[in-house]
Design an enzyme around this catalytic site. Structure first.
Site, PDB file in Angstrom:
ATOM      1  CG  ASP A  17      -3.900  -5.574  -4.296  1.00 30.19           C
ATOM      2  OD1 ASP A  17      -5.002  -5.120  -3.912  1.00 30.19           O
ATOM      3  OD2 ASP A  17      -3.057  -6.046  -3.518  1.00 30.19           O
ATOM      4  CG  HIS A  71      -1.961  -1.014   1.250  1.00 24.79           C
ATOM      5  ND1 HIS A  71      -1.714  -2.296   1.703  1.00 24.79           N
ATOM      6  CD2 HIS A  71      -3.261  -0.977   0.863  1.00 24.79           C
ATOM      7  CE1 HIS A  71      -2.830  -3.007   1.598  1.00 24.79           C
ATOM      8  NE2 HIS A  71      -3.782  -2.234   1.089  1.00 24.79           N
TER       9      HIS A  71
END
Length: 1005
Positions: A319, A246
């Site tokens: 993702d 992230h």
């Protein structure tokens, strides 16, 4: 559960309805998800996902042929949606659906009702069905308020139980289906072999590739059986990373051999099973892509490895494309383009939809992306939508069920009880619930459920400290115990705080470990223990892992610690050289019956609950300070509750292991068992006389001629009782010399606190009995005196004291923890319920000493009184008798012996209801120990202190009631006058649904 129609709300769907009405070819019906249960990793080829088997002439292909290039591109995007944001957010999504034709939504924070309504509204703006996703790895509560889920995957990993994993997937799938969610981005298939992994960690099933594959496969199978597509993530494996994708681009530096053997193993397992989709992670994997390109954007990884080498046919998701691991590589729009070029089908959470569409369209026009690539991706998405539509009906929870904590409570409990792991046991775990040398300290608010269980199921003292250094005096006091259990809640999920096991917590452990045998129960992430110094780990005498700071884990850990359930969890990850993956000691279940819902054994649970209000009223009216009630049916516990306190001062609540003076229950639970066993062995003949067995009774005494069976039936002419103690209220000087305040060689027998008598007291008592004339009539009269003699007979035959013989023959082999004479020798005073304040003779509160005066003068061991025990131990003996002398697979008495002694044996049962030793129901409707409607085949006994134990073979019911109604004075007869024990028994029988004997529950005329 309700039958709920699946989708859809969009107008254009009606135009294609006739297409979906066509016959569906074999192999693509809704049973596909159940077929997915046939996991066969050894298969030569992958099983195609259900949607991939849809034929080209069906709805998906026909729709594809109607779409423009831009509409096809729009189908690739799944945009983030939040039901907790304002109307501006929803308006933006509506615009994107109408203008760009986006194909799906991935929902994040919000609430279940708001999300479903938002989905319905937005669907009306879409020409095609929206593909709805959510990232709910452990349930809807991961994203939505007012919902519930299960434990994290690492807890499931500790169970090593694919059946539980499948149940978890099915339950979460059902939740999702209720909100019309098509795909849940789970399970996590990453093999977490790096303790420093900041992003996968407890989301993984563990570090063993085999168990990760088995459990993630079972989870996916369960979820797809509920009609929700599973998604294996994060390909090619995010487990051995030490950074968060992230925030940056993590590197997986292993070679191809290792990647193929470990990281790819679970994915290959799920691919062969036909899992519906896969999510590609943002990773730098040099062995697969030497250029450093993120795996999401790498054609070598997505197309070359995933699609070609592994032959995966399912839906391929990126993702989230807003994550730093990939967003920093290229400008908005270019990232999406490259993901499509690499082989992805669905572009998840794009940063900028207009730019992405423009870039992809331009690339198609330039020829940089073949039209076939766009059509391939779009057709797979449409097939997935068609597959979801064709599941016309599935069972789903209602919105009320989703919002109820009970929706997942049973599953969470099963997972918890299978996961608790015993890593180190140098402290003789599990702990005896009545061990008076143990203390339990809870640190952190989360430990309160753990402490509540300990308080309810044991007599062990507990303490609570909200933080490690609060309440130091309490900690110092408890640390003087031989063993201390330190429970820490581990409430932090972030590694940077070491999951809550910080310097203060480690300091407390360091403080306690040298002072006592310290048992640490860590209710958090096991990786926290990697920061504990090895020498400190070595000082621990016990180490238990609970994995997660939620109520069910605390309850299960406490029960395992006390032996109510076994330890059977296995460590799913390696912590150090000592504690490696798959480590965990197993124990057997030590105590307790299986508890079940009353309805499962033919009883009305709501009706049974009426007992609660009734007994609370009796306590309020001071019929007794407190009590314990246990009800078994068909060998299962259906009612097991504690009420009130030890005294009216309300200083100590009654709990599951409270030990009561059983009074005359001693006759059946001790002397009776011994007599039955000796009779069965042929060494005791109930047709013989007292004189045949006790040579010290004078031959010319009428007592010598009393037949044992008449003694047992209370029809031998014996007086009811003799008040021996009265001789010592104001004793003559001669008698005063027989007692003393201190123990000595002359006064070795303890009667009460600071009250000792001579060993010759026994001879004096029997001399006093033999002087008492027999009654002229030999009709029925309840008498304690015969059991004085029966005790002597048992001891003469066995050569052992009665208390030793019954303990060795019955209590110890049955695993009874509390059943004993002389309880103060084994248990703390806090675990024993006091009886009467004896103002007349002993001048003290009788606490831990037998109340019956005759048994007290005998040193606490009598044939008629003196036994102490918990309600569950009493129930165990009664269940053993009900089961024909068998308990836990061991035969203690022959069924014929039990039947012989529990049947009515008097010549005229109307005049004498008794069996041999056992009491029986009254036959004429008069006052008695039971309510009028009970079977005459039932048997049991009651006790002066306010106790009752009863068994009914006709209805397979055991009922135990224990109280200290004589506190503070035996003059309190409210419990008897109000018929409390028999009223509760009647309430139990009124709750029977499937009576074996319909007349048994009916009042007699």
């Amino acid at each position: 559960m309700t039958m709920k129609r699946i989708k859809f709300f969009h107008p254009l769907f009606l135009l294609f309805a006739f297409l979906t009405a066509q016959a569906v070819n074999e192999g693509q019906n809704s049973n596909h998800y159940r077929e997915a249960s046939l996991f066969r990793f050894a298969n030569a080829t992958n099983k195609e996902p259900g949607f991939a088997r849809i034929q080209s002439e069906h709805w998906a292909k026909k729709v594809l042929d109607t779409l423009t290039v831009r509409e096809k591109i729009g189908q690739l995007f799944m945009v983030a949606a939040y039901s907790n944001r304002g109307p501006e957010h929803e308006a933006e999504l509506k615009m994107q659906i109408e203008k760009y034709g986006i194909g799906g939504l991935i929902f994040f924070q919000g609430g279940p009702g708001r999300q479903l309504n938002m989905h319905k509204r937005l669907s009306k703006s879409s020409k095609l069905p929206l593909l709805i996703g959510i990232d709910a790895e452990w349930g809807l509560n991961m994203r939505l308020d007012s919902t519930y889920g299960i434990q994290r995957n690492m807890v499931l990993g500790a169970t090593q139980n694919p059946i539980l994993a499948q149940e978890a997937g099915a339950a979460i799938g059902a939740q999702c289906r209720a909100l019309d969610i098509d795909i849940n981005f789970a399970p996590v298939c990453d093999v977490n072999s790096n303790a420093a992994n900041p992003v996968i960690n407890s989301r993984s099933f563990g570090e063993d590739r085999f168990w990760v594959a088995k459990l993630s496969g079972a989870f996916a199978r369960g979820m797809e059986s509920s009609g929700v597509m599973a998604c294996a993530k994060h390909f090619p494996g995010h487990g051995d990373t030490d950074s968060d994708s992230h925030k940056t681009l993590p590197t997986v530096g292993h070679g191809l051999a290792r990647l193929d053997s470990i990281e790819l193993y679970p994915f290959k397992y799920l691919f062969k099973a036909g899992v519906s989709s896969v999510m590609v992670a943002h990773l730098n994997v040099p062995a697969m892509e030497p250029s450093g390109l993120p795996s999401t954007l790498s054609s070598k990884i997505v197309h070359g490895w995933l699609k070609d080498s592994l032959n995966y046919k399912g839906l391929i998701f990126t993702d989230a494309l807003n994550m730093k691991g990939v967003a920093d590589a290229y400008p908005a729009g270019i990232t999406d383009l490259k993901a499509l070029q690499a082989g992805a089908d669905v572009l998840l959470f794009p940063l900028d939809v207009p730019k992405a569409i423009a870039e992809i369209e331009a690339a198609i026009l330039r020829g940089d992306i073949p039209m076939d690539r766009l059509d391939e991706a779009c057709l797979k998405i449409l097939k997935a939508k068609q597959h979801q539509m064709e599941q016309a009906f599935v069972d789903t929870p209602s919105m009320e069920e989703i919002k109820s904590p009970k929706s997942m409570e049973s599953l969470r409990t099963k997972i918890a009880e299978a996961s608790i792991t015993l890593l180190k046991n140098e402290a003789n775990l599990p702990i005896d619930p009545l061990d008076k040398d143990v203390a339990v300290i809870g640190v952190g608010r989360g430990t309160k459920p753990f402490l509540n269980v300990v308080e309810d199921l044991s007599a062990i003292p507990t303490g609570f400290a909200e933080n490690p250094y609060s309440n130091k005096p309490l900690i110092a006091k408890l640390s003087k115990r031989e063993r201390v259990v330190l429970v820490m809640d581990g409430s932090q999920y972030k590694g940077k705080s070491n999951y809550g096991l910080g310097p203060a917590e480690l300091g407390l452990i360091s403080e306690l470990a040298p002072k006592t045998k310290l048992i640490l129960v860590w209710m958090g992430n096991p990786y926290a223990l990697t920061e504990m110094p090895e020498n400190l780990l070595g000082e621990l005498k016990g180490l238990v892992l609970g994995y997660q700071d939620i109520k069910e884990q605390h309850l299960a850990a406490a029960k395992a610690l006390l032996g109510v359930i076994p330890f059977k969890g296995k460590l799913p990850v390696t912590l150090n050289k000592q504690f490696v993956a798959d480590k965990g000691e197993t124990t057997s279940k030590e105590t307790g019956f299986i508890e079940t819902f009353p309805e499962k054994v033919g009883m009305d649970g709501i009706k049974l609950q009426e007992i609660d209000a009734y007994i609370q009223k009796q306590i309020k009216d001071k019929a007794t300070p407190g009590c314990r009630i246990v009800v078994l049916r068909k060998g299962k516990m259906v009612y097991n509750k504690s009420f009130g306190h030890y005294t009216y001062a309300n200083n100590q609540p009654v709990n599951r292991f409270s030990i009561y003076d059983l009074a005359s229950l001693t006759k059946v639970l001790s002397t009776g068992l011994a007599v039955m066993k000796l009779h069965e062995e042929g060494v005791l003949d109930i047709g013989k006389t007292l004189g045949d067995y006790l040579a010290w009774i004078p031959r010319d005494s009428p007592y010598a001629k009393l037949v044992l069976s008449d003694v047992m039936l209370h029809q031998a002419g014996l007086q009811g009782w003799i008040p021996y103690f009265q001789d010592y209220i104001d004793p003559t000087p001669e008698r005063a010399s027989l007692v003393n305040q201190n123990a000595s060689s002359k006064h070795p027998v303890q009667v009460a606190k600071d009250y000792f008598v001579v060993s010759e007291m026994r001879d004096s008592i029997f001399a006093r009995i033999l002087r008492e004339p027999l009654r002229k009539k030999t009709d029925y009269l309840y008498s304690d005196l015969g059991f004085y003699f029966l005790k002597e007979i048992v001891e003469t035959i066995t050569g052992k004291p009665l208390n030793v013989y019954v303990a060795e023959t019955f209590y110890q082999p049955m695993g009874l923890k509390s059943m004993t004479y002389l309880p103060r020798e084994k248990f703390s005073e806090e675990s024993i319920v006091p009886t009467e304040y004896d103002a007349l003779w002993r001048k003290q509160l009788v606490h831990g000493f037998v109340h019956d005066q005759g048994a007290a003068l005998l040193g606490g061991v009598g044939g008629h009184a003196g036994l102490f025990g918990s309600a569950e131990d009493v129930a165990a003996i009664m269940q053993m008798l009900l089961d024909g002398g068998s308990f836990n697979g061991q035969q203690f008495l022959k069924s014929s012996t039990v039947e012989f002694f529990t049947a009515a044996r008097a010549k005229n049962p109307d005049d004498n209801r008794r069996g041999l030793i056992f009491d029986k129901p009254v036959r004429d409707g008069g006052p008695g120990p039971t309510f009028d409607g009970i079977s005459f085949n039932s048997f049991g006994h009651s006790g002066f202190t306010g106790t009752l134990a009863w068994a009914d073979p006709d209805e397979e019911i055991v009922y135990v009631f224990l109280s200290n109604r004589i506190y503070p004075s035996a003059e309190n007869k409210k419990l008897i006058r109000n018929n409390v024990r028999s009223t509760i028994q009647e309430m139990i029988y009124e709750a029977i649904i499937d009576s074996k004997n319909e007349m048994a529950a009916q009042p007699k005329p």
